[in-house]
Design an enzyme around this catalytic site. Structure first.
Site, PDB file in Angstrom:
ATOM      1  N   ASP A   1      11.091  14.354   8.598  1.00 56.37           N
ATOM      2  CA  ASP A   1      10.620  14.052   7.231  1.00 56.37           C
ATOM      3  C   ASP A   1       9.113  14.298   7.127  1.00 56.37           C
ATOM      4  O   ASP A   1       8.357  13.417   6.722  1.00 56.37           O
ATOM      5  CB  ASP A   1      10.966  12.606   6.866  1.00 56.37           C
ATOM      6  CG  ASP A   1      10.839  12.345   5.362  1.00 56.37           C
ATOM      7  OD1 ASP A   1      10.801  13.328   4.598  1.00 56.37           O
ATOM      8  OD2 ASP A   1      10.779  11.182   4.950  1.00 56.37           O
TER       9      ASP A   1
ATOM     10  N   ASN B   1       9.090  -0.980   1.734  1.00 58.87           N
ATOM     11  CA  ASN B   1       7.679  -1.055   1.377  1.00 58.87           C
ATOM     12  C   ASN B   1       6.788  -1.083   2.615  1.00 58.87           C
ATOM     13  O   ASN B   1       7.203  -1.495   3.694  1.00 58.87           O
ATOM     14  CB  ASN B   1       7.397  -2.303   0.535  1.00 58.87           C
ATOM     15  CG  ASN B   1       8.083  -2.240  -0.822  1.00 58.87           C
ATOM     16  OD1 ASN B   1       8.376  -1.157  -1.327  1.00 58.87           O
ATOM     17  ND2 ASN B   1       8.351  -3.395  -1.400  1.00 58.87           N
ATOM     18  N   VAL B   2       5.530  -0.652   2.403  1.00 55.83           N
ATOM     19  CA  VAL B   2       4.495  -0.740   3.430  1.00 55.83           C
ATOM     20  C   VAL B   2       3.440  -1.731   2.956  1.00 55.83           C
ATOM     21  O   VAL B   2       2.940  -1.623   1.827  1.00 55.83           O
ATOM     22  CB  VAL B   2       3.843   0.630   3.698  1.00 55.83           C
ATOM     23  CG1 VAL B   2       2.808   0.517   4.812  1.00 55.83           C
ATOM     24  CG2 VAL B   2       4.887   1.660   4.065  1.00 55.83           C
TER      25      VAL B   2
ATOM     26  N   ILE C   1       0.824  -1.223   0.000  1.00 57.41           N
ATOM     27  CA  ILE C   1       0.000   0.000   0.000  1.00 57.41           C
ATOM     28  C   ILE C   1       0.848   1.260   0.000  1.00 57.41           C
ATOM     29  O   ILE C   1       0.317   2.373   0.015  1.00 57.41           O
ATOM     30  CB  ILE C   1      -0.946   0.021   1.215  1.00 57.41           C
ATOM     31  CG1 ILE C   1      -0.165  -0.080   2.524  1.00 57.41           C
ATOM     32  CG2 ILE C   1      -1.979  -1.081   1.116  1.00 57.41           C
ATOM     33  CD1 ILE C   1      -1.055   0.052   3.755  1.00 57.41           C
ATOM     34  N   GLY C   2       2.163   1.123  -0.005  1.00 59.65           N
ATOM     35  CA  GLY C   2       3.021   2.298  -0.039  1.00 59.65           C
ATOM     36  C   GLY C   2       4.471   1.917  -0.213  1.00 59.65           C
ATOM     37  O   GLY C   2       4.892   0.810   0.129  1.00 59.65           O
ATOM     38  N   ARG C   3       5.245   2.833  -0.761  1.00 62.94           N
ATOM     39  CA  ARG C   3       6.677   2.644  -0.937  1.00 62.94           C
ATOM     40  C   ARG C   3       7.381   3.893  -0.449  1.00 62.94           C
ATOM     41  O   ARG C   3       6.935   5.001  -0.720  1.00 62.94           O
ATOM     42  CB  ARG C   3       7.037   2.384  -2.409  1.00 62.94           C
ATOM     43  CG  ARG C   3       6.306   1.192  -3.022  1.00 62.94           C
ATOM     44  CD  ARG C   3       6.661   1.037  -4.493  1.00 62.94           C
ATOM     45  NE  ARG C   3       5.796   0.055  -5.148  1.00 62.94           N
ATOM     46  CZ  ARG C   3       6.064  -1.236  -5.223  1.00 62.94           C
ATOM     47  NH1 ARG C   3       7.186  -1.684  -4.662  1.00 62.94           N
ATOM     48  NH2 ARG C   3       5.246  -2.072  -5.833  1.00 62.94           N
ATOM     49  N   GLY C   4       8.508   3.715   0.261  1.00 67.72           N
ATOM     50  CA  GLY C   4       9.252   4.844   0.786  1.00 67.72           C
ATOM     51  C   GLY C   4      10.738   4.602   0.726  1.00 67.72           C
ATOM     52  O   GLY C   4      11.208   3.565   0.233  1.00 67.72           O
TER      53      GLY C   4
END
Length: 627
Positions: free
Chosen positions: A429, A313-314, A306-309
């Site tokens: 951040d 990954n998330v 559900i997300g990348r940072g």
């Protein structure tokens, strides 16, 4: 012949002595000795040197000395007329640690700040009158122990958040000891029997970190060791008996190195496991096994991402009890960093606020195929992020009341990190993708305390500075100077995105970008603040309130650190209707064109409103570009 006038002769005789006495007495009245005992700090730093941010170390060291003064005199602050002598005494001590460092000039401290505190509270009696006997007793129970270890320290600092008052109401007075600092000053003086000069209290309550001073003898020993190693290597080369013998020696060395690495990894794992076990005894955190994590994420299925940072990954996951969670899986991990990771998990676990994403648990493991794993398990916030709603697939126009709720909730969450958590946490951040929204559009700040674990990537300014381009404060990006007001700058940029619908970096063409903070400042400076607001916002409020939000965002994103308010002041402006202070002039951007610079020079100097700092910056840019 007349007799001499005896009284007149006597006055003429003693007048020089009277003048000398008057001069000496006046000099003594002008200089009042400092009542603070800086020897307390000198004894703690003997043979050591300060580590981390210099100005933050100076500020916390001064608070430790004030705690010793409170313990001796029951008074928080020295007299105003002793401020100059106290700064001189501190300057003398600090130059023994760091030569040629001017405390007040380099850190921006003003002389009288040392004698200004919290809400006119000056004595122990006045401070204790703001708190109940039960609260004071609970603080003493939590803090009256050695605070050298992380768990007792977390227990103590968490209890301090109940002490009142919690922050300073008068936002226009600069000082070095605000109401939040009073908590640690009071606790070290009276709640902990070891006193302010205890090493555990210095590290826990005042965040003072020291490193041993390297002596010349150590350097000499290292040189001898290097010489011995080099000679040994040469002897081995000379005594080699052929290619086969060399290959066999290399093979043996590889096997030995693997064994050392394995043992070292096992040792680090044991240390980190002990640290993480101590967390379980003081918090409600769950320590998940790697198998638990794989089952919750369906073996890290791509469909569950559900997300990348920058950190990895998330994943969305479902626990055995049916609750949905978000799992952040860090990449490029090693067992050597688990001890530091354990400390950060403990700090994050102690932070609870309605506008912060709650931490549920963690996982550390080493597997044969995936390598070392570090995973954080958090509550799942299902309505996406602020970035998704402003610029992503969820890009529906948010109404003005919803935008107000997001701005205020985000400010409250950051204010708690800065002023409510003990020790305070700097996010580093802040951006739209790290502000999650629940079903009622209540914001929840995510990823606080995790920025230092993010590996280097394209979204980061450098290996030293963690943060996303466009949101990073100038002093942090250029000099690595990190304070709570670096977060304030990033909040100001996010607030401008929320108001304008424009991204932090406005793309003019393929080769030119403009910061949204510079764009908004140009409109405000020309009297067109309302043009910052995105067109077509539903249920737009009164123009006076809308303009106030714009001015606050411009003030928070001011390039000069000391022009920005604290997050506590931001909350009061948004929630209590406090007036916004005057916005100082900004330095000319180094990327400005020569026409813009000359226009700004003529208008600013003609009006007399530009600061001396801005004039110096302008002269520098004009000279460089002309040459």
């Amino acid at each position: 012949m007349s007799q001499p006038n005896t009284p007149l002769l006597f006055l003429l005789f003693i007048s020089p002595f009277l003048l000398l006495f008057h001069t000496s007495f006046s000099q003594q009245n002008d200089t009042v000795s400092c009542p603070l005992d800086f020897e307390v700090l000198r004894r703690l730093t003997q043979g050591l040197s300060p580590s981390g941010d210099q100005c933050q170390f100076i500020l916390q060291g001064l608070r430790l000395v004030q705690s010793d003064y409170l313990k001796r005199t029951n008074s928080f602050l020295p007299r105003v007329d002793s401020a100059e002598s106290c700064w001189q005494a501190y300057q003398t001590l600090y130059n023994q640690l760091v030569p040629s460092f001017d405390i007040r000039k380099n850190c921006g401290f003003q002389t009288d700040w040392i004698a200004k505190g919290c809400n006119n509270i000056t004595s122990r009696v006045e401070y204790e009158s703001n708190n109940s006997a039960e609260t004071l007793a609970a603080v003493t129970t939590a803090c009256n122990q050695s605070l050298l270890n992380s768990s007792p320290c977390a227990t103590c600092t968490t209890s301090l958040s109940s002490l009142q008052p919690s922050d300073s109401i008068n936002a226009t007075v600069g000082n070095v000891s605000d109401c939040t600092a009073y908590r640690s000053i009071y606790a070290a003086a009276f709640a902990n029997s070891f006193g302010p000069d205890d090493k555990g209290n210095a590290e826990c309550l005042f965040s003072l970190n020291f490193t041993p001073v390297k002596s010349s003898s150590n350097k000499g020993k290292k040189a001898v060791i290097v010489v011995i190693v080099v000679l040994g290597f040469l002897v081995l080369l000379l005594c080699g008996s052929g290619f086969w013998l060399i290959r066999r020696n290399k093979l043996k060395n590889k096997i030995r190195q693997r064994e050392i690495t394995r043992r070292w990894s096992d040792l680090n794992m044991n240390v980190s496991n002990l640290a993480l076990e101590s967390i379980n005894s003081s918090t409600t955190l769950i320590r998940f096994t790697f198998d638990d994590i794989k089952e919750a994420t369906k073996n890290f299925s791509r469909l569950n991402i559900i997300g990348r940072g920058g950190y990895g990954n998330v994943y969305k996951g479902v626990l055995p009890d049916g609750s949905e969670v978000a799992l952040k899986r860090f990449k490029n991990c090693s067992a050597a960093g688990d001890a530091s990771f354990a400390h950060e998990v403990e700090v994050i676990a102690s932070v609870r606020h309605v506008n912060l994403v709650a931490l549920r648990g963690y996982c550390t493991a080493t597997t044969n195929f995936e390598g070392h794993q570090r995973i954080i398990v958090c509550d799942l916030v299902k309505n996406g992020s602020l970035h998704d709603h402003l610029f992503g697939s969820l890009g529906t126009k948010l109404s003005w009341p919803v935008r107000q709720k997001i701005a205020l909730g985000t400010a409250r969450g950051l204010a708690y990190l800065h002023h409510g958590a003990q020790p305070s946490i700097i996010h580093r951040d802040i951006k739209g993708s790290n502000i999650l929204l629940d079903e009622d559009f209540e914001p929840k700040v995510a990823d606080f305390g995790l920025a230092k674990f993010a590996p280097e990537g394209v979204t980061h300014v450098s290996t030293r500075v963690a943060g996303t381009m466009g949101y990073v404060a100038p002093e942090y990006a250029l000099y690595g100077q990190l304070t709570e007001r670096s977060d304030v700058y990033s909040f100001g940029v996010v607030l401008l995105e929320l108001l304008s619908g424009k991204k932090a970096l406005i793309v003019k063409n393929d080769e030119q970008h403009t910061l949204v903070a510079d764009w908004a400042w140009g409109l405000v400076r020309s009297g067109r603040a309302l043009e910052v607001i995105e067109e077509g916002i539903p249920e737009l409020g009164s123009l006076e309130v809308v303009e106030k939000y714009v001015l606050l965002a411009v003030l928070c994103s001011h390039p000069q650190l000391y022009a920005r308010p604290t997050m506590d002041q931001v909350v009061k402006i948004l929630d209590m209707g406090l007036a916004i202070p005057t916005i100082p002039e900004r330095p000319i951007p180094l990327t400005a064109g020569i026409d813009d610079i000359e226009k700004s020079v003529s208008s600013n100097w003609g009006s007399g409103r530009v600061s001396s700092y801005s004039r110096l910056q302008t002269l520098k840019v004009v000279t460089e570009q002309s040459s």
